[in-house]
Design a protein around this motif. Structure first.
Motif, PDB file in Angstrom:
ATOM      1  N   ASN A 110      29.356  43.286  35.588  1.00  0.00           N
ATOM      2  CA  ASN A 110      28.737  42.011  35.951  1.00  0.00           C
ATOM      3  C   ASN A 110      27.309  42.166  36.432  1.00  0.00           C
ATOM      4  O   ASN A 110      26.790  41.316  37.166  1.00  0.00           O
ATOM      5  CB  ASN A 110      29.592  41.293  36.998  1.00  0.00           C
ATOM      6  CG  ASN A 110      30.967  40.947  36.467  1.00  0.00           C
ATOM      7  OD1 ASN A 110      31.976  41.401  36.998  1.00  0.00           O
ATOM      8  ND2 ASN A 110      31.027  40.180  35.386  1.00  0.00           N
ATOM      9  N   VAL A 111      26.678  43.258  36.027  1.00  0.00           N
ATOM     10  CA  VAL A 111      25.246  43.478  36.257  1.00  0.00           C
ATOM     11  C   VAL A 111      24.623  43.817  34.909  1.00  0.00           C
ATOM     12  O   VAL A 111      25.147  44.659  34.170  1.00  0.00           O
ATOM     13  CB  VAL A 111      24.998  44.628  37.255  1.00  0.00           C
ATOM     14  CG1 VAL A 111      23.502  44.893  37.408  1.00  0.00           C
ATOM     15  CG2 VAL A 111      25.626  44.298  38.609  1.00  0.00           C
ATOM     16  N   VAL A 112      23.534  43.159  34.567  1.00  0.00           N
ATOM     17  CA  VAL A 112      22.912  43.375  33.260  1.00  0.00           C
ATOM     18  C   VAL A 112      22.547  44.850  33.092  1.00  0.00           C
ATOM     19  O   VAL A 112      22.090  45.509  34.028  1.00  0.00           O
ATOM     20  CB  VAL A 112      21.678  42.470  33.091  1.00  0.00           C
ATOM     21  CG1 VAL A 112      20.545  42.883  34.020  1.00  0.00           C
ATOM     22  CG2 VAL A 112      21.200  42.452  31.639  1.00  0.00           C
ATOM     23  N   GLY A 161      30.146  40.894  40.877  1.00  0.00           N
ATOM     24  CA  GLY A 161      28.869  41.594  40.774  1.00  0.00           C
ATOM     25  C   GLY A 161      28.185  41.722  42.117  1.00  0.00           C
ATOM     26  O   GLY A 161      27.620  42.781  42.446  1.00  0.00           O
ATOM     27  N   LEU A 162      28.244  40.656  42.939  1.00  0.00           N
ATOM     28  CA  LEU A 162      27.625  40.703  44.263  1.00  0.00           C
ATOM     29  C   LEU A 162      28.313  41.719  45.160  1.00  0.00           C
ATOM     30  O   LEU A 162      27.654  42.471  45.885  1.00  0.00           O
ATOM     31  CB  LEU A 162      27.690  39.322  44.924  1.00  0.00           C
ATOM     32  CG  LEU A 162      26.588  38.317  44.595  1.00  0.00           C
ATOM     33  CD1 LEU A 162      26.762  37.057  45.424  1.00  0.00           C
ATOM     34  CD2 LEU A 162      25.204  38.913  44.813  1.00  0.00           C
ATOM     35  N   PRO A 341      45.041  35.615  36.990  1.00  0.00           N
ATOM     36  CA  PRO A 341      46.026  36.697  36.891  1.00  0.00           C
ATOM     37  C   PRO A 341      45.716  37.799  37.899  1.00  0.00           C
ATOM     38  O   PRO A 341      44.555  38.183  38.063  1.00  0.00           O
ATOM     39  CB  PRO A 341      45.847  37.214  35.455  1.00  0.00           C
ATOM     40  CG  PRO A 341      45.156  36.130  34.722  1.00  0.00           C
ATOM     41  CD  PRO A 341      44.303  35.425  35.730  1.00  0.00           C
ATOM     42  N   PRO A 342      46.708  38.335  38.592  1.00  0.00           N
ATOM     43  CA  PRO A 342      46.463  39.398  39.579  1.00  0.00           C
ATOM     44  C   PRO A 342      45.873  40.659  38.958  1.00  0.00           C
ATOM     45  O   PRO A 342      45.260  41.463  39.664  1.00  0.00           O
ATOM     46  CB  PRO A 342      47.850  39.656  40.178  1.00  0.00           C
ATOM     47  CG  PRO A 342      48.830  39.113  39.185  1.00  0.00           C
ATOM     48  CD  PRO A 342      48.141  37.962  38.513  1.00  0.00           C
ATOM     49  N   GLN A 343      46.015  40.825  37.632  1.00  0.00           N
ATOM     50  CA  GLN A 343      45.473  42.016  36.975  1.00  0.00           C
ATOM     51  C   GLN A 343      43.954  42.095  37.088  1.00  0.00           C
ATOM     52  O   GLN A 343      43.372  43.173  36.961  1.00  0.00           O
ATOM     53  CB  GLN A 343      45.858  42.058  35.489  1.00  0.00           C
ATOM     54  CG  GLN A 343      47.355  42.031  35.219  1.00  0.00           C
ATOM     55  CD  GLN A 343      47.848  40.638  34.947  1.00  0.00           C
ATOM     56  OE1 GLN A 343      47.757  39.757  35.797  1.00  0.00           O
ATOM     57  NE2 GLN A 343      48.372  40.414  33.742  1.00  0.00           N
ATOM     58  N   LEU A 344      43.300  40.955  37.317  1.00  0.00           N
ATOM     59  CA  LEU A 344      41.843  40.954  37.408  1.00  0.00           C
ATOM     60  C   LEU A 344      41.342  41.841  38.537  1.00  0.00           C
ATOM     61  O   LEU A 344      40.239  42.402  38.461  1.00  0.00           O
ATOM     62  CB  LEU A 344      41.313  39.528  37.598  1.00  0.00           C
ATOM     63  CG  LEU A 344      40.862  38.806  36.325  1.00  0.00           C
ATOM     64  CD1 LEU A 344      42.037  38.581  35.394  1.00  0.00           C
ATOM     65  CD2 LEU A 344      40.181  37.493  36.641  1.00  0.00           C
ATOM     66  N   ALA A 349      35.338  48.723  37.539  1.00  0.00           N
ATOM     67  CA  ALA A 349      34.019  48.126  37.726  1.00  0.00           C
ATOM     68  C   ALA A 349      33.227  48.022  36.431  1.00  0.00           C
ATOM     69  O   ALA A 349      32.491  47.064  36.210  1.00  0.00           O
ATOM     70  CB  ALA A 349      33.230  48.928  38.758  1.00  0.00           C
ATOM     71  N   GLY A 350      33.367  49.011  35.569  1.00  0.00           N
ATOM     72  CA  GLY A 350      32.594  49.013  34.337  1.00  0.00           C
ATOM     73  C   GLY A 350      33.213  48.210  33.210  1.00  0.00           C
ATOM     74  O   GLY A 350      32.684  48.207  32.099  1.00  0.00           O
ATOM     75  N   GLN A 351      34.318  47.533  33.493  1.00  0.00           N
ATOM     76  CA  GLN A 351      35.046  46.816  32.444  1.00  0.00           C
ATOM     77  C   GLN A 351      35.030  45.320  32.717  1.00  0.00           C
ATOM     78  O   GLN A 351      35.173  44.880  33.853  1.00  0.00           O
ATOM     79  CB  GLN A 351      36.489  47.329  32.399  1.00  0.00           C
ATOM     80  CG  GLN A 351      37.346  46.766  31.281  1.00  0.00           C
ATOM     81  CD  GLN A 351      38.706  47.437  31.233  1.00  0.00           C
ATOM     82  OE1 GLN A 351      38.799  48.662  31.319  1.00  0.00           O
ATOM     83  NE2 GLN A 351      39.762  46.654  31.128  1.00  0.00           N
TER      84      GLN A 351
END
Length: 385
Positions: A110-112, A161-162, A341-344, A349-351
């Motif tokens: 979530n960071v460009v 991302g934050l 969904p709890p899987q989130l 981090a990179g996915q």
């Protein structure tokens, strides 16, 4: 997705480099980033070379930088080329130095992603991953407020991302819809780190001339310079309400005075009891503080009450006293996100969170209307999750 697939405008930091001065030193280690280790490189096409990228079209232009859509000859992927013009006597902009040094070490879905950096005598070019649009344009194409499920998905990614950059002790300091890029799938990424700073020294003071006026917290409007991650949380809270309501919550027009008045209309009159140290802020004005009476968030933003948990989360982010604002990490655990969904919460981090099955954007109402008119609406619309 509607019009989102057709949009190619990208705001990968075309304006922030114009807001501060320039330095005279080159960026240390100004070579290609670690992207070489994550993509397949074509023989003879090196990183760090202008010939490795083809300009396709101009996307936007600022006073000292131009942003192009391009394609990488290294791996055939679409990219964004942010070309910063260098003045011989002034050197590289400080904002560019900051952006490069920070983004080289930030690796998160979530960071460009900064793919490459190219420096010549006349220009400095940042090569970013290509994103189809930004949140400002997405909201402009879907007026009246976004689908509550899409707000949930965008907000979860924004806070994700934050939380990551705050764990790295980095403040973005310029969160606004234009700096949140969105892919055609609905991935959201923080962009434009030109005003970002690494908060490595306790109680370090910063400039109060940060964040766009509509997204600037009251403590910074009052001259506070010792802010922390609470600055970004306020801006994110403003964006959260804007996505639901369909318009900015604090849209001032004539500077900090009116901006503060608009905030007091919603949050009420702060006092030393609710905001310790309020009267010691540089721009404190007791008459201004006492000139407004509070209204509940749901009165100003009526759509908040229609989305379970939205008003409570917004109120925890939009708290006048900066130390009272919820952190990004705790906000991710708020009940507003309970339908997800709890899987989130287990996604690396990179996915991207969109790799979780059934997590996708819902069609916005205006897209559904157009689809009905054209007779292209499918009989079984897919679920968001």
């Amino acid at each position: 997705m509607g019009d989102l697939l057709c949009v190619s405008a990208v705001r990968a930091g075309c304006c922030s480099c114009c807001s501060e001065g320039r330095g005279s030193q080159p960026i240390p280690g100004l070579q290609h980033t670690d992207a070489a280790s994550t993509v397949e490189q074509r023989p003879g096409m090196p990183f760090g070379a202008a010939t490795s990228y083809v300009h396709l079209e101009k996307l936007c232009e600022g006073s000292c930088a131009t942003v192009y859509k391009g394609i990488s000859r290294i791996n055939g992927q679409l990219v964004v080329l942010k070309v910063i013009r260098l003045e011989a006597e002034e050197g590289v902009p400080f904002t560019a130095v900051r952006e490069a040094s920070l983004l080289k070490h930030l690796k998160h879905a979530n960071v460009v992603l900064l793919h490459d950096i190219i420096q010549t005598k006349e220009t400095l070019t940042f090569v970013f991953e290509y994103m189809h649009t930004d949140l400002a344009q997405y909201m402009g194409q879907h007026p009246g407020g976004l689908h509550s499920c899409n707000v949930m998905l965008f907000m979860f990614q924004l806070l994700r991302g934050l939380a990551y950059i705050h764990q790295q002790h980095i403040l973005h300091r310029d969160l606004k819809p234009q700096n949140l890029l969105i892919s055609c799938l609905g991935e959201l990424k923080l962009a434009d780190f030109g005003l970002a700073r690494a908060k490595s020294i306790p109680r370090q003071t910063y400039s109060c001339e940060v964040a766009a006026l509509w997204y600037r917290p009251p403590d910074v409007l009052l001259g506070a310079t010792d802010y922390s991650s609470d600055l970004d949380i306020w801006s994110a809270g403003c964006i959260f309400v804007e996505m639901i309501q369909g318009q900015p919550i604090f849209a001032g027009t004539s500077g900090t005075h009116e901006q503060l008045l608009k905030i007091w209309e919603v949050l009420g009159v702060p006092t030393e009891d609710t905001w310790p140290g309020l009267s010691k802020l540089p721009n404190y004005d007791p008459e201004l503080v006492a000139s407004r009476r509070p209204q509940r968030l749901r009165v100003i933003c009526d759509r908040l009450s229609r989305v379970p948990g939205a008003e409570d989360l917004a109120s925890k982010m939009l708290t006048a006293f900066p130390r009272g604002r919820i952190s990004a990490q705790h906000a991710l655990l708020h009940g507003f996100f309970s339908p997800l969904p709890p899987q989130l919460y287990q996604v690396p981090a990179g996915q991207s969170v969109l790799t979780v099955p059934e997590v996708r954007l819902q069609p916005e109402m205006c897209d559904l209307f157009v689809s009905y008119r054209k007779g292209h609406l499918s009989q079984g619309s897919s679920k968001f999750w």
